[in-house]
Design an enzyme around this catalytic site. Structure first.
Site, PDB file in Angstrom:
ATOM      1  N   ASP A  27       0.964  -1.138   0.126  1.00 28.37           N
ATOM      2  CA  ASP A  27      -0.054  -0.022  -0.014  1.00 28.37           C
ATOM      3  C   ASP A  27       0.763   1.265   0.138  1.00 28.37           C
ATOM      4  OD1 ASP A  27      -2.425   1.649   0.898  1.00 28.37           O
ATOM      5  OD2 ASP A  27      -1.132   1.807   2.526  1.00 28.37           O
ATOM      6  N   ASP A  29       0.207   5.281   0.724  1.00 29.16           N
ATOM      7  CA  ASP A  29       0.028   6.097   2.152  1.00 29.16           C
ATOM      8  C   ASP A  29      -0.044   5.356   3.211  1.00 29.16           C
ATOM      9  OD1 ASP A  29      -0.250   9.205   2.034  1.00 29.16           O
ATOM     10  OD2 ASP A  29      -1.554   8.452   3.679  1.00 29.16           O
TER      11      ASP A  29
HETATM   12  N1  PLP Z   1      -7.490   8.475  -1.778  1.00 28.42           N
HETATM   13  C1  PLP Z   1      -7.091   9.583  -1.193  1.00 28.42           C
HETATM   14  C2  PLP Z   1      -7.834  10.679  -1.949  1.00 28.42           C
HETATM   15  C3  PLP Z   1      -6.073   9.874  -0.616  1.00 28.42           C
HETATM   16  O1  PLP Z   1      -5.625  10.993  -0.216  1.00 28.42           O
HETATM   17  C4  PLP Z   1      -5.582   8.796   0.143  1.00 28.42           C
HETATM   18  C5  PLP Z   1      -4.429   8.817   1.013  1.00 28.42           C
HETATM   19  O2  PLP Z   1      -3.907   9.788   1.178  1.00 28.42           O
HETATM   20  C6  PLP Z   1      -6.055   7.333  -0.290  1.00 28.42           C
HETATM   21  C7  PLP Z   1      -6.956   7.380  -1.123  1.00 28.42           C
HETATM   22  C8  PLP Z   1      -5.368   6.266   0.304  1.00 28.42           C
HETATM   23  O3  PLP Z   1      -4.264   5.822  -0.472  1.00 28.42           O
HETATM   24  P1  PLP Z   1      -3.541   4.470  -0.169  1.00 28.42           P
HETATM   25  O4  PLP Z   1      -4.144   3.215  -0.521  1.00 28.42           O
HETATM   26  O5  PLP Z   1      -2.114   4.482  -0.857  1.00 28.42           O
HETATM   27  O6  PLP Z   1      -3.271   4.285   1.481  1.00 28.42           O
HETATM   28 CA    CA Z   2      -2.741   3.158   3.224  1.00 26.29          CA
END
Ligand code: PLP
Ligand code: CA
Length: 304
Positions: A27, A29
């Site tokens: 993943d 973020d």
């Molecule tokens: N969607 C948006 C708009 C976000 O800002 C984030 C995280 O900052 C995510 C989804 C989640 O991303 P990930 O699946 O990489 O944690």
């Molecule tokens: Ca994440």
């Protein structure tokens, strides 16, 4: 039984696990970076895995950017070996779903950022043009006649008019209802949060009385995209590393992958233990097999 999982691992156990697996799904973020800042040591870990011949892919629910932007971001943050075909975003997978699974004929009405439209366009999927007429309302605006899908993603320019138009298109039972992801919210610094696209989808589910098909994690579809682009992926050889129990760990369970929670993001180990100790067996799908403080804990495993 009922108490397996949530194993906090370190040192030799991490080394053993990294040796046993040949396919790593990260993943983004909360695992690889926080917004514009890389997690300390993450670039070293990813680069080392790639140099050791491991397959590494990134699975993000963030639908706001095209994949090219992720390649640039990885490079900018010191991940020197990450390439386009390693990136699976909910926007890219939504485009694949529309093109290859439902083979959509007609236009798609998009609630989302420019990056989502760019991915659709790249896949050859026509989107309804956005109007910026300030006088347009749901009473006087034109509705496109051939909308065959509504796709909802994160949209920082959401308007009532967009929600109203989407609700109208969804009256047609032949019009598909898709969501890039179902994330409820995203934590920001200072105790603030960003409502996630799951909250926008929920509004449309109420208005339409329908349920959206979710493309991103925890749905299995992203793993199907990965399997079709990397031949011979064996779920038993995969490790899914994430920071959110309700998306990443459930995604891993849904796809038959071993899962690892890293504590640099949204979910806390106590929440994982609560799911593990729950009598409700469906809660066990949220329980990670392994837990680490940060993926930087992998680093000693690369020292000989
Ligand atoms: N969607 C948006 C708009 C976000 O800002 C984030 C995280 O900052 C995510 C989804 C989640 O991303 P990930 O699946 O990489 O944690
Ligand atoms: Ca994440």
């Amino acid at each position: 039984f009922g108490f397996k999982g949530c194993q906090k691992i370190r040192g030799a156990q991490i080394r053993g696990l990294l040796e046993a697996k040949d396919f790593f799904l990260f993943d983004c973020d909360g695992v690889i970076w926080h917004g514009e800042n890389a997690i300390t040591g993450a670039a070293k870990v990813v680069n080392a895995l790639i140099r050791r011949g491991k397959n590494v892919v990134f699975v993000t629910n963030n639908s706001t950017r095209p994949r090219e932007n992720y390649v640039n971001k990885f490079t900018r943050l010191g991940f020197t070996d990450v390439m386009l075909d390693q990136i699976f975003s909910s926007s890219y997978c939504s485009a694949l779903y529309l093109r290859d699974v439902v083979k959509v004929r007609g236009q798609v009405f998009v609630i989302g950022c420019e990056g989502l439209r760019m991915e659709l366009l790249e896949a050859g999927i026509p989107c309804v043009e956005e109007t910026d007429d300030p006088d347009a309302t749901i009473y006087n605006c034109a509705l496109a006649p051939d909308v065959k899908a509504v796709l909802v993603g994160h949209d920082d320019k959401l308007t009532f008019l967009k929600l109203a138009k989407a609700s109208c298109y969804l009256r047609d039972p032949e019009c598909l209802f898709l969501a890039t992801d179902n994330d409820p919210f995203h934590p920001l610094s200072g105790g603030r949060i960003l409502p996630g696209s799951g909250s926008l989808t929920a509004a449309l589910e109420v208005a339409s009385g329908r349920k959206a098909t979710v493309i991103g994690k925890p749905s299995r579809f992203m793993f199907e995209c990965i399997s079709s682009q990397f031949r011979g992926v064996d779920p038993a050889q995969c490790l899914m590393v994430g920071d959110r129990l309700e998306t990443d760990m459930l995604f891993g369970s849904n796809c038959g992958l071993d899962t690892m929670l890293t504590l640099t993001g949204v979910s806390q180990i106590e929440e994982a233990q609560e799911y593990r100790n729950s009598d409700l067996t469906t809660n066990h799908s949220y329980v990670p097999d392994y837990v680490v403080d940060t993926i930087a804990d992998f680093l000693p495993a690369f020292e000989d």
